[in-house]
Scaffold this motif. Structure first.
Motif, PDB file in Angstrom:
ATOM      1  N   ARG A   1      35.364  37.823  44.776  1.00 11.93           N
ATOM      2  CA  ARG A   1      36.442  36.829  44.731  1.00 11.93           C
ATOM      3  C   ARG A   1      37.732  37.381  45.306  1.00 11.93           C
ATOM      4  NH1 ARG A   1      34.070  36.637  39.788  1.00 11.93           N
ATOM      5  NH2 ARG A   1      35.789  37.815  38.852  1.00 11.93           N
TER       6      ARG A   1
ATOM      7  N   ALA B   1      42.971  37.614  34.643  1.00 13.57           N
ATOM      8  CA  ALA B   1      44.020  38.327  35.373  1.00 13.57           C
ATOM      9  C   ALA B   1      43.516  39.634  35.992  1.00 13.57           C
ATOM     10  CB  ALA B   1      45.196  38.623  34.439  1.00 13.57           C
TER      11      ALA B   1
ATOM     12  N   SER C   1      48.097  30.120  33.137  1.00 14.76           N
ATOM     13  CA  SER C   1      49.378  30.353  32.487  1.00 14.76           C
ATOM     14  C   SER C   1      49.966  29.078  31.878  1.00 14.76           C
ATOM     15  CB  SER C   1      50.381  30.957  33.474  1.00 14.76           C
ATOM     16  OG  SER C   1      50.620  30.066  34.555  1.00 14.76           O
ATOM     17  N   GLU C   2      49.536  27.922  32.340  1.00 14.57           N
ATOM     18  CA  GLU C   2      50.073  26.658  31.850  1.00 14.57           C
ATOM     19  C   GLU C   2      49.188  26.013  30.787  1.00 14.57           C
ATOM     20  OE1 GLU C   2      50.603  24.177  35.254  1.00 14.57           O
ATOM     21  OE2 GLU C   2      51.953  25.578  36.273  1.00 14.57           O
TER      22      GLU C   2
ATOM     23  N   THR D   1      42.121  30.612  37.260  1.00 21.21           N
ATOM     24  CA  THR D   1      43.137  31.663  37.201  1.00 21.21           C
ATOM     25  C   THR D   1      44.502  31.139  37.617  1.00 21.21           C
ATOM     26  OG1 THR D   1      41.497  33.380  37.654  1.00 21.21           O
ATOM     27  CG2 THR D   1      43.788  33.949  38.073  1.00 21.21           C
ATOM     28  N   ARG D   2      44.523  30.263  38.589  1.00 22.04           N
ATOM     29  CA  ARG D   2      45.796  29.738  39.095  1.00 22.04           C
ATOM     30  C   ARG D   2      46.489  28.820  38.088  1.00 22.04           C
ATOM     31  NH1 ARG D   2      42.806  29.599  44.179  1.00 22.04           N
ATOM     32  NH2 ARG D   2      42.191  27.429  43.829  1.00 22.04           N
ATOM     33  N   GLU D   3      45.733  28.265  37.147  1.00 17.09           N
ATOM     34  CA  GLU D   3      46.304  27.329  36.180  1.00 17.09           C
ATOM     35  C   GLU D   3      46.428  27.903  34.769  1.00 17.09           C
ATOM     36  OE1 GLU D   3      44.519  23.488  36.081  1.00 17.09           O
ATOM     37  OE2 GLU D   3      44.051  23.467  38.211  1.00 17.09           O
TER      38      GLU D   3
ATOM     39  N   GLU E   1      35.584  23.593  37.718  1.00 18.89           N
ATOM     40  CA  GLU E   1      36.351  24.588  38.464  1.00 18.89           C
ATOM     41  C   GLU E   1      35.692  25.958  38.446  1.00 18.89           C
ATOM     42  OE1 GLU E   1      40.068  24.686  36.354  1.00 18.89           O
ATOM     43  OE2 GLU E   1      39.019  24.976  34.451  1.00 18.89           O
TER      44      GLU E   1
ATOM     45  N   GLU F   1      38.247  31.461  39.953  1.00 17.25           N
ATOM     46  CA  GLU F   1      39.421  31.636  40.813  1.00 17.25           C
ATOM     47  C   GLU F   1      40.378  30.452  40.671  1.00 17.25           C
ATOM     48  OE1 GLU F   1      40.412  32.895  45.445  1.00 17.25           O
ATOM     49  OE2 GLU F   1      38.348  32.553  44.794  1.00 17.25           O
ATOM     50  N   GLU F   2      39.840  29.257  40.602  1.00 15.28           N
ATOM     51  CA  GLU F   2      40.680  28.069  40.441  1.00 15.28           C
ATOM     52  C   GLU F   2      41.332  28.049  39.066  1.00 15.28           C
ATOM     53  OE1 GLU F   2      38.215  24.984  43.336  1.00 15.28           O
ATOM     54  OE2 GLU F   2      37.571  25.295  41.259  1.00 15.28           O
TER      55      GLU F   2
END
Length: 202
Positions: free
Chosen positions: A199, A119, A39-40, A35-37, A29, A32-33
């Protein structure tokens, strides 16, 4: 008996699922990819995947070159075109986080640096990085003795001096491999900040 058998089977399936997840290959990944995940993800996963994604983006940008690099300032271009730290150099950083107890101070700071960087909170990432490095650079002063005065007391012309012993505290920076890894982390977060405009804006 049947209930116990079902519970045992469920536990075995859960354990098998965890082992499969642990052995699953890391996703290929981009930052940017990730970053979207982020938090989990657990702290160890964030650090491990941050290192991988940052190195991948760095190498990819160097290979593409051209117009993308021309959008950067001279100082940022100089950073991006320099050789990135290797995965081997950064490995002790991942080991530190994975092998530390939950919420251990040093590993928590490494995690925070990565999360802030993802972030686009670059000042916060720099601040935690400084706490990680400057805080640890103070430890080596331990392991010695010094004299301290209790100071004069009212009605007492004499006061005593005491010999105090400061115990030596282990430091991340005492370990050459970890020191190089932490310096490599600084270069990664600098790369992330330098290429943020490529980005998308914050």
């Amino acid at each position: 008996a049947k209930a116990k058998a079902k519970a045992a089977a469920a536990a075995a399936n859960a354990a098998g699922g965890k082992e499969a997840a642990a052995s699953a290959p890391e996703p290929n990944e981009s930052l940017e990819e990730l970053t979207r995940e982020a938090s989990e993800l657990s702290g160890a996963a964030v650090v491990r995947r941050f290192v991988r994604a940052a190195l991948q983006d760095w190498n990819k940008l160097q290979k593409s070159g051209g117009d993308a690099l021309q959008k950067l300032s001279e100082s940022d271009k100089s950073l991006v075109t320099s050789a990135p730290p290797t995965a081997a150099v950064l490995r002790p950083l991942i080991d530190l986080v994975e092998m530390s107890a939950p919420n251990a101070p040093e590993s928590s700071k490494v995690e925070k640096v990565c999360r802030h960087s993802l972030a686009k909170e670059h000042l916060a990432a720099e601040q935690v990085y400084l706490e990680l490095t400057i805080g640890n650079s103070k430890w080596p002063i331990g392991g010695g003795e010094f004299l301290s005065s209790d100071g004069p007391q009212a009605g007492n012309r004499m006061w005593g001096q005491k010999t105090r012993k400061v115990e030596s505290t282990p430091s991340l920076l005492d370990d050459g491999a970890q020191k190089n890894a932490i310096q490599g982390l600084k270069r990664l977060i600098s790369f992330v900040q330098a290429t943020q405009s490529l980005r998308g804006s914050a």
